[in-house]
Design a protein around this motif. Structure first.
Motif, PDB file in Angstrom:
ATOM      1  N   MET A   1     -13.592  14.314   6.868  1.00 36.68           N
ATOM      2  CA  MET A   1     -13.190  13.280   7.795  1.00 36.68           C
ATOM      3  C   MET A   1     -11.666  13.198   7.798  1.00 36.68           C
ATOM      4  N   CYS A   2     -11.092  13.092   8.972  1.00 40.83           N
ATOM      5  CA  CYS A   2      -9.647  12.955   9.110  1.00 40.83           C
ATOM      6  C   CYS A   2      -9.329  11.547   9.593  1.00 40.83           C
ATOM      7  N   LEU A   3      -8.292  10.966   9.038  1.00 43.53           N
ATOM      8  CA  LEU A   3      -7.843   9.635   9.436  1.00 43.53           C
ATOM      9  C   LEU A   3      -6.405   9.722   9.910  1.00 43.53           C
ATOM     10  N   GLY A   4      -6.081   8.894  10.897  1.00 42.56           N
ATOM     11  CA  GLY A   4      -4.692   8.737  11.285  1.00 42.56           C
ATOM     12  C   GLY A   4      -4.044   7.759  10.330  1.00 42.56           C
ATOM     13  N   LEU A   5      -2.844   8.060   9.889  1.00 41.86           N
ATOM     14  CA  LEU A   5      -2.126   7.181   8.966  1.00 41.86           C
ATOM     15  C   LEU A   5      -0.999   6.462   9.687  1.00 41.86           C
ATOM     16  N   PRO A   6      -0.816   5.185   9.401  1.00 41.49           N
ATOM     17  CA  PRO A   6       0.331   4.477   9.950  1.00 41.49           C
ATOM     18  C   PRO A   6       1.560   4.801   9.096  1.00 41.49           C
ATOM     19  N   ALA A  40      10.703   3.148  13.319  1.00 41.86           N
ATOM     20  CA  ALA A  40       9.528   2.936  14.165  1.00 41.86           C
ATOM     21  C   ALA A  40       8.259   3.256  13.375  1.00 41.86           C
ATOM     22  N   HIS A  41       7.198   2.531  13.695  1.00 41.50           N
ATOM     23  CA  HIS A  41       5.886   2.785  13.096  1.00 41.50           C
ATOM     24  C   HIS A  41       5.109   3.683  14.053  1.00 41.50           C
ATOM     25  N   VAL A  42       4.515   4.733  13.497  1.00 38.77           N
ATOM     26  CA  VAL A  42       3.765   5.681  14.317  1.00 38.77           C
ATOM     27  C   VAL A  42       2.420   5.972  13.666  1.00 38.77           C
ATOM     28  N   LEU A  43       1.447   6.329  14.489  1.00 38.32           N
ATOM     29  CA  LEU A  43       0.153   6.774  13.989  1.00 38.32           C
ATOM     30  C   LEU A  43       0.217   8.293  13.878  1.00 38.32           C
ATOM     31  N   VAL A  44       0.022   8.812  12.677  1.00 38.84           N
ATOM     32  CA  VAL A  44       0.148  10.245  12.411  1.00 38.84           C
ATOM     33  C   VAL A  44      -1.228  10.832  12.136  1.00 38.84           C
ATOM     34  N   TYR A  45      -1.543  11.873  12.867  1.00 40.38           N
ATOM     35  CA  TYR A  45      -2.807  12.575  12.727  1.00 40.38           C
ATOM     36  C   TYR A  45      -2.516  14.065  12.676  1.00 40.38           C
ATOM     37  N   ILE A  46      -2.936  14.702  11.597  1.00 41.65           N
ATOM     38  CA  ILE A  46      -2.714  16.130  11.373  1.00 41.65           C
ATOM     39  C   ILE A  46      -1.237  16.496  11.605  1.00 41.65           C
ATOM     40  N   ASP A  47      -0.365  15.778  10.914  1.00 42.21           N
ATOM     41  CA  ASP A  47       1.085  16.009  10.945  1.00 42.21           C
ATOM     42  C   ASP A  47       1.708  15.926  12.334  1.00 42.21           C
ATOM     43  N   THR A  48       1.114  15.119  13.203  1.00 41.28           N
ATOM     44  CA  THR A  48       1.666  14.869  14.529  1.00 41.28           C
ATOM     45  C   THR A  48       1.621  13.365  14.801  1.00 41.28           C
ATOM     46  N   GLU A  56       2.466  -5.043  13.168  1.00 46.30           N
ATOM     47  CA  GLU A  56       1.208  -5.725  12.848  1.00 46.30           C
ATOM     48  C   GLU A  56       0.026  -4.759  12.890  1.00 46.30           C
ATOM     49  N   GLU A  57      -0.013  -3.904  13.909  1.00 46.64           N
ATOM     50  CA  GLU A  57      -1.100  -2.936  14.022  1.00 46.64           C
ATOM     51  C   GLU A  57      -1.051  -1.925  12.871  1.00 46.64           C
ATOM     52  N   ALA A  58       0.149  -1.504  12.489  1.00 47.70           N
ATOM     53  CA  ALA A  58       0.291  -0.581  11.363  1.00 47.70           C
ATOM     54  C   ALA A  58      -0.245  -1.216  10.084  1.00 47.70           C
ATOM     55  N   CYS A  59       0.026  -2.503   9.890  1.00 51.41           N
ATOM     56  CA  CYS A  59      -0.473  -3.214   8.707  1.00 51.41           C
ATOM     57  C   CYS A  59      -1.996  -3.325   8.733  1.00 51.41           C
ATOM     58  N   LEU A  60      -2.572  -3.581   9.905  1.00 52.55           N
ATOM     59  CA  LEU A  60      -4.029  -3.668  10.020  1.00 52.55           C
ATOM     60  C   LEU A  60      -4.699  -2.326   9.711  1.00 52.55           C
ATOM     61  N   ILE A  61      -4.103  -1.244  10.175  1.00 51.66           N
ATOM     62  CA  ILE A  61      -4.658   0.083   9.898  1.00 51.66           C
ATOM     63  C   ILE A  61      -4.561   0.394   8.407  1.00 51.66           C
ATOM     64  N   ALA A  62      -3.433   0.058   7.792  1.00 57.80           N
ATOM     65  CA  ALA A  62      -3.273   0.283   6.350  1.00 57.80           C
ATOM     66  C   ALA A  62      -4.296  -0.534   5.565  1.00 57.80           C
ATOM     67  N   ALA A  63      -4.541  -1.780   5.980  1.00 59.18           N
ATOM     68  CA  ALA A  63      -5.540  -2.611   5.311  1.00 59.18           C
ATOM     69  C   ALA A  63      -6.937  -2.027   5.483  1.00 59.18           C
ATOM     70  N   ALA A  64      -7.237  -1.498   6.663  1.00 60.49           N
ATOM     71  CA  ALA A  64      -8.546  -0.883   6.898  1.00 60.49           C
ATOM     72  C   ALA A  64      -8.740   0.333   5.996  1.00 60.49           C
ATOM     73  N   ILE A  65      -7.704   1.111   5.792  1.00 59.67           N
ATOM     74  CA  ILE A  65      -7.790   2.267   4.891  1.00 59.67           C
ATOM     75  C   ILE A  65      -8.070   1.783   3.471  1.00 59.67           C
ATOM     76  N   ASP A  66      -7.394   0.708   3.057  1.00 61.60           N
ATOM     77  CA  ASP A  66      -7.664   0.124   1.737  1.00 61.60           C
ATOM     78  C   ASP A  66      -9.106  -0.377   1.647  1.00 61.60           C
ATOM     79  N   GLY A  67      -9.593  -0.972   2.741  1.00 58.49           N
ATOM     80  CA  GLY A  67     -10.969  -1.459   2.772  1.00 58.49           C
ATOM     81  C   GLY A  67     -11.983  -0.344   2.639  1.00 58.49           C
ATOM     82  N   LEU A  68     -11.724   0.779   3.289  1.00 61.38           N
ATOM     83  CA  LEU A  68     -12.617   1.936   3.152  1.00 61.38           C
ATOM     84  C   LEU A  68     -12.651   2.428   1.707  1.00 61.38           C
TER      85      LEU A  68
END
Length: 98
Positions: A1-6, A40-48, A56-68
């Motif tokens: 599984m691949c995830l986008g990282l903030p 700037a905050h960016v969503l990175v997927y496969i080094d892109t 705020e969205e970057a923080c929510l994504i980071a929290a979701a990764i912690d939740g997983l």
């Protein structure tokens, strides 16, 4: 599984950017974005970097990764999804019908 990282852009030359997430740095392509600045905050997927994020969205994504991670470890994970507690799921605007 691949995830986008903030990730946060540390420095960029307009073609690639040095980005950071939780102390890990990696160089990613920013060719899909229109000259994102350092900081700037960016969503990175496969080094892109595939899109800009609000902080705020970057923080929510980071929290979701912690939740997983917590769920996989068998720990309580509700606190990582506080924005979803006590509300019904909503479709994104582009999926709503008239």
């Amino acid at each position: 599984m691949c995830l986008g990282l903030p990730m946060t852009i540390v420095e960029t030359d307009g073609i690639s950017a040095l980005c950071e997430f939780r102390g890990e740095q990696r160089r990613v392509s920013v060719l899909l974005l229109s000259h994102p600045p350092a900081g700037a905050h960016v969503l990175v997927y496969i080094d892109t970097a595939i899109r800009l994020l609000e902080k705020e969205e970057a923080c929510l994504i980071a929290a979701a990764i912690d939740g997983l991670g917590a769920a996989l470890d068998g720990n309580d994970f509700d606190c990582f999804f506080a924005d979803l507690i006590d509300r019904e799921p909503q479709l994104p605007a582009h999926l709503l019908t008239d």
